[in-house]
Motif scaffolding. Structure first.
Motif, PDB file in Angstrom:
ATOM      1  N   ASN A 302     100.370  88.276  35.558  1.00  0.00           N
ATOM      2  CA  ASN A 302      99.080  88.295  35.161  1.00  0.00           C
ATOM      3  C   ASN A 302      98.090  88.227  36.326  1.00  0.00           C
ATOM      4  N   ASP A 303      96.900  88.513  36.227  1.00  0.00           N
ATOM      5  CA  ASP A 303      95.923  88.744  37.297  1.00  0.00           C
ATOM      6  C   ASP A 303      95.833  87.557  38.145  1.00  0.00           C
ATOM      7  N   ILE A 304      95.631  86.250  37.204  1.00  0.00           N
ATOM      8  CA  ILE A 304      95.260  85.118  38.110  1.00  0.00           C
ATOM      9  C   ILE A 304      96.437  84.622  38.835  1.00  0.00           C
ATOM     10  N   VAL A 305      97.684  84.793  38.627  1.00  0.00           N
ATOM     11  CA  VAL A 305      98.856  84.320  39.258  1.00  0.00           C
ATOM     12  C   VAL A 305      99.059  85.450  40.336  1.00  0.00           C
ATOM     13  N   SER A 306      98.850  86.566  40.130  1.00  0.00           N
ATOM     14  CA  SER A 306      99.287  87.501  41.244  1.00  0.00           C
ATOM     15  C   SER A 306      97.987  87.354  42.264  1.00  0.00           C
ATOM     16  N   SER A 307      96.845  86.977  42.221  1.00  0.00           N
ATOM     17  CA  SER A 307      96.101  86.809  43.155  1.00  0.00           C
ATOM     18  C   SER A 307      96.267  85.528  43.728  1.00  0.00           C
ATOM     19  N   LEU A 308      96.774  84.661  43.036  1.00  0.00           N
ATOM     20  CA  LEU A 308      96.927  83.564  43.816  1.00  0.00           C
ATOM     21  C   LEU A 308      98.325  83.554  44.712  1.00  0.00           C
ATOM     22  N   LEU A 309      99.436  84.223  44.313  1.00  0.00           N
ATOM     23  CA  LEU A 309     100.385  84.730  45.074  1.00  0.00           C
ATOM     24  C   LEU A 309     100.064  85.282  46.176  1.00  0.00           C
ATOM     25  N   LYS A 310      99.176  86.168  46.211  1.00  0.00           N
ATOM     26  CA  LYS A 310      98.600  87.078  47.342  1.00  0.00           C
ATOM     27  C   LYS A 310      98.178  86.206  48.266  1.00  0.00           C
ATOM     28  N   LYS A 311      97.245  85.258  48.127  1.00  0.00           N
ATOM     29  CA  LYS A 311      96.554  84.381  48.792  1.00  0.00           C
ATOM     30  C   LYS A 311      97.452  83.485  49.639  1.00  0.00           C
ATOM     31  N   VAL A 312      98.760  82.949  48.880  1.00  0.00           N
ATOM     32  CA  VAL A 312      99.775  82.163  49.409  1.00  0.00           C
ATOM     33  C   VAL A 312     100.616  82.988  50.454  1.00  0.00           C
ATOM     34  N   LYS A 313     101.011  84.140  50.076  1.00  0.00           N
ATOM     35  CA  LYS A 313     101.558  84.992  51.138  1.00  0.00           C
ATOM     36  C   LYS A 313     100.621  85.233  52.475  1.00  0.00           C
ATOM     37  N   THR A 314      99.418  85.546  52.305  1.00  0.00           N
ATOM     38  CA  THR A 314      98.662  85.702  53.416  1.00  0.00           C
ATOM     39  C   THR A 314      98.680  84.418  54.193  1.00  0.00           C
ATOM     40  N   ILE A 315      98.368  83.149  53.738  1.00  0.00           N
ATOM     41  CA  ILE A 315      98.332  82.057  54.498  1.00  0.00           C
ATOM     42  C   ILE A 315      99.644  81.923  55.256  1.00  0.00           C
ATOM     43  N   VAL A 316     100.740  82.024  54.474  1.00  0.00           N
ATOM     44  CA  VAL A 316     102.145  81.812  54.976  1.00  0.00           C
ATOM     45  C   VAL A 316     102.336  82.755  56.375  1.00  0.00           C
ATOM     46  N   ALA A 317     102.011  83.997  56.106  1.00  0.00           N
ATOM     47  CA  ALA A 317     102.045  84.964  57.209  1.00  0.00           C
ATOM     48  C   ALA A 317     101.255  84.783  58.374  1.00  0.00           C
ATOM     49  N   HIS A 318     100.105  83.987  58.068  1.00  0.00           N
ATOM     50  CA  HIS A 318      99.254  83.553  59.125  1.00  0.00           C
ATOM     51  C   HIS A 318      99.904  82.678  60.251  1.00  0.00           C
ATOM     52  N   PHE A 319     100.318  81.568  59.605  1.00  0.00           N
ATOM     53  CA  PHE A 319     101.182  80.612  60.364  1.00  0.00           C
ATOM     54  C   PHE A 319     102.135  80.853  61.109  1.00  0.00           C
ATOM     55  N   LYS A 320     103.004  81.882  60.498  1.00  0.00           N
ATOM     56  CA  LYS A 320     104.138  82.295  60.952  1.00  0.00           C
ATOM     57  C   LYS A 320     103.811  83.022  62.486  1.00  0.00           C
ATOM     58  N   LYS A 321     102.616  84.151  62.269  1.00  0.00           N
ATOM     59  CA  LYS A 321     102.088  84.593  63.728  1.00  0.00           C
ATOM     60  C   LYS A 321     101.753  83.477  64.416  1.00  0.00           C
ATOM     61  N   VAL A 322     100.958  82.427  64.174  1.00  0.00           N
ATOM     62  CA  VAL A 322     100.562  81.630  65.061  1.00  0.00           C
ATOM     63  C   VAL A 322     101.629  80.741  65.793  1.00  0.00           C
ATOM     64  N   GLN A 323     102.757  80.462  65.181  1.00  0.00           N
ATOM     65  CA  GLN A 323     103.874  79.872  65.584  1.00  0.00           C
ATOM     66  C   GLN A 323     104.705  80.824  66.632  1.00  0.00           C
ATOM     67  N   THR A 324     104.814  82.089  66.406  1.00  0.00           N
ATOM     68  CA  THR A 324     105.303  82.939  67.306  1.00  0.00           C
ATOM     69  C   THR A 324     104.431  83.291  68.471  1.00  0.00           C
ATOM     70  N   ARG A 325     103.084  83.137  68.412  1.00  0.00           N
ATOM     71  CA  ARG A 325     102.233  83.270  69.735  1.00  0.00           C
ATOM     72  C   ARG A 325     102.400  81.966  70.534  1.00  0.00           C
ATOM     73  N   GLN A 326     102.538  80.911  69.803  1.00  0.00           N
ATOM     74  CA  GLN A 326     102.567  79.672  70.555  1.00  0.00           C
ATOM     75  C   GLN A 326     103.998  79.403  71.507  1.00  0.00           C
ATOM     76  N   LYS A 327     105.150  80.088  70.793  1.00  0.00           N
ATOM     77  CA  LYS A 327     106.406  80.114  71.419  1.00  0.00           C
ATOM     78  C   LYS A 327     106.351  81.136  72.712  1.00  0.00           C
ATOM     79  N   SER A 328     105.644  82.232  72.472  1.00  0.00           N
ATOM     80  CA  SER A 328     105.641  83.137  73.677  1.00  0.00           C
ATOM     81  C   SER A 328     104.610  82.624  74.729  1.00  0.00           C
TER      82      SER A 328
END
Length: 328
Positions: A302-328
């Motif tokens: 449904n639209d509500i759950v799909s929108s929420l999942l999309k936001k969660v995936k974006t947040i997770v992807a952001h912090f993964k990139k931050v951790q990668t940059r800090q290690k480099s």
């Protein structure tokens, strides 16, 4: 009785039979538990393996054949040239007398400097071989492990008198033997069962080969729940309702469960449901875990759950990139 025990220790055929101490010259087949006589020779035992267990490769008898052939050649030579045979016999006696004196001293020296491992009897070899087979049955090790140099040295260090079987012997003889033993034990376990429930499913291997598995569930005489995998076979045809029903019926017929099936549990796909209810006329019960999975999928669609999942995936992807940059 003594002769029967002696034969059991010297013949390779006794890997598949066990003498009965209370009955002279009678042995039990380790595979089907049938009683057989071996009073004169082992031919009756070999005939039983050939007729009733054709998947078992019989032990070779090339040594006996070579000895017989050598003896026949010597007799033919004596008949053709008797004078030469007499001279040869005198020469052999003279040579044996001289060799006996020299071999005596060599034997004493060899016993002092060389340790020869004692050859294991059939019972000891069979016990170790059964434990070796657990590597392939429980741990799914490759048959080629018996050819690895490190594994050979390891086994030799544990017991220098044990000869490792070849990978060909494992795949062609030992494994089929244990399979037939297990199958006969399961047949004995299910012969008095009055009703069973089945679970079945299809799956695809990494080699894109399709398989179907059928498992039986039942209560034994002690009211204990038991499970037996009846078959896991290759499906070469399309997964239509008729083809699935045909394969399941083949398996059930081989085990004698035609009139004993209470119900069958499968996933909720239409082809397998039709195979059970329409083609085989059995009661069908949908897999509970698969049903819950379908409920969750529908809830997420449904639209509500799909929108929420999309936001969660974006947040997770952001912090993964931050951790990668800090290690480099």
């Amino acid at each position: 009785m003594s002769s029967s025990i002696k034969r059991a220790k010297t013949s390779e055929i006794w890997n598949y039979f066990t003498p009965i101490p209370s009955e002279n010259f009678i042995a039990n087949c380790n595979i089907c538990k049938r009683k057989l006589s071996f009073k004169t020779t082992n031919s009756n035992l070999k005939k039983h393996l050939t007729s009733n267990h054709p998947t078992i490769a019989l032990p070779s008898s090339t040594k006996g054949h070579q000895n017989l052939q050598r003896h026949q050649e010597q007799e033919q030579q004596q008949q053709q040239d008797p004078q030469h045979s007499q001279q040869q016999a005198l020469t052999d006696v003279s040579d044996s007398t001289e060799s006996t004196q020299s071999s005596t001293s060599k034997t004493v020296q060899s016993k002092m400097t060389t340790f020869l491992p004692k050859r294991m009897n059939i019972g000891g070899t069979k016990n170790i071989t059964e434990k070796l087979m657990l590597l392939f049955i429980k741990d799914f090790q490759p048959f080629s492990i018996v050819e690895d140099e490190g594994f050979k040295q390891f086994v030799h260090a544990l017991n220098s008198g044990y000869d490792l079987p070849s990978r060909h012997s494992i795949s062609k003889t030992l494994l089929p033997t244990m399979y037939e033993q297990c199958r006969n034990e399961c047949l004995d376990m299910t012969k008095n069962v009055k009703s069973v429930c089945l679970t079945t499913d299809c799956w695809t291997s990494v080699n894109t080969e399709s398989y179907i598995a059928v498992t039986a569930h039942f209560l034994n005489d002690e009211f204990q729940l038991r499970h037996i995998l009846l078959d896991c076979s290759l499906m070469k045809t399309q997964h239509t309702s008729i083809n699935l029903a045909t394969e399941i019926k083949r398996v059930v017929t081989e085990w004698g469960f035609q009139e004993k099936v209470l119900l069958a549990v499968t996933d909720n796909a239409s082809n397998i449901k039709n195979a059970i209810t329409k083609e085989l006329n059995w009661k069908h019960f949908g897999c509970f875990a698969h049903t819950i999975n379908l409920i969750v999928k529908d809830a997420l669609d449904n639209d509500i759950v799909s929108s929420l999942l999309k936001k969660v995936k974006t947040i997770v992807a952001h912090f993964k990139k931050v951790q990668t940059r800090q290690k480099s």
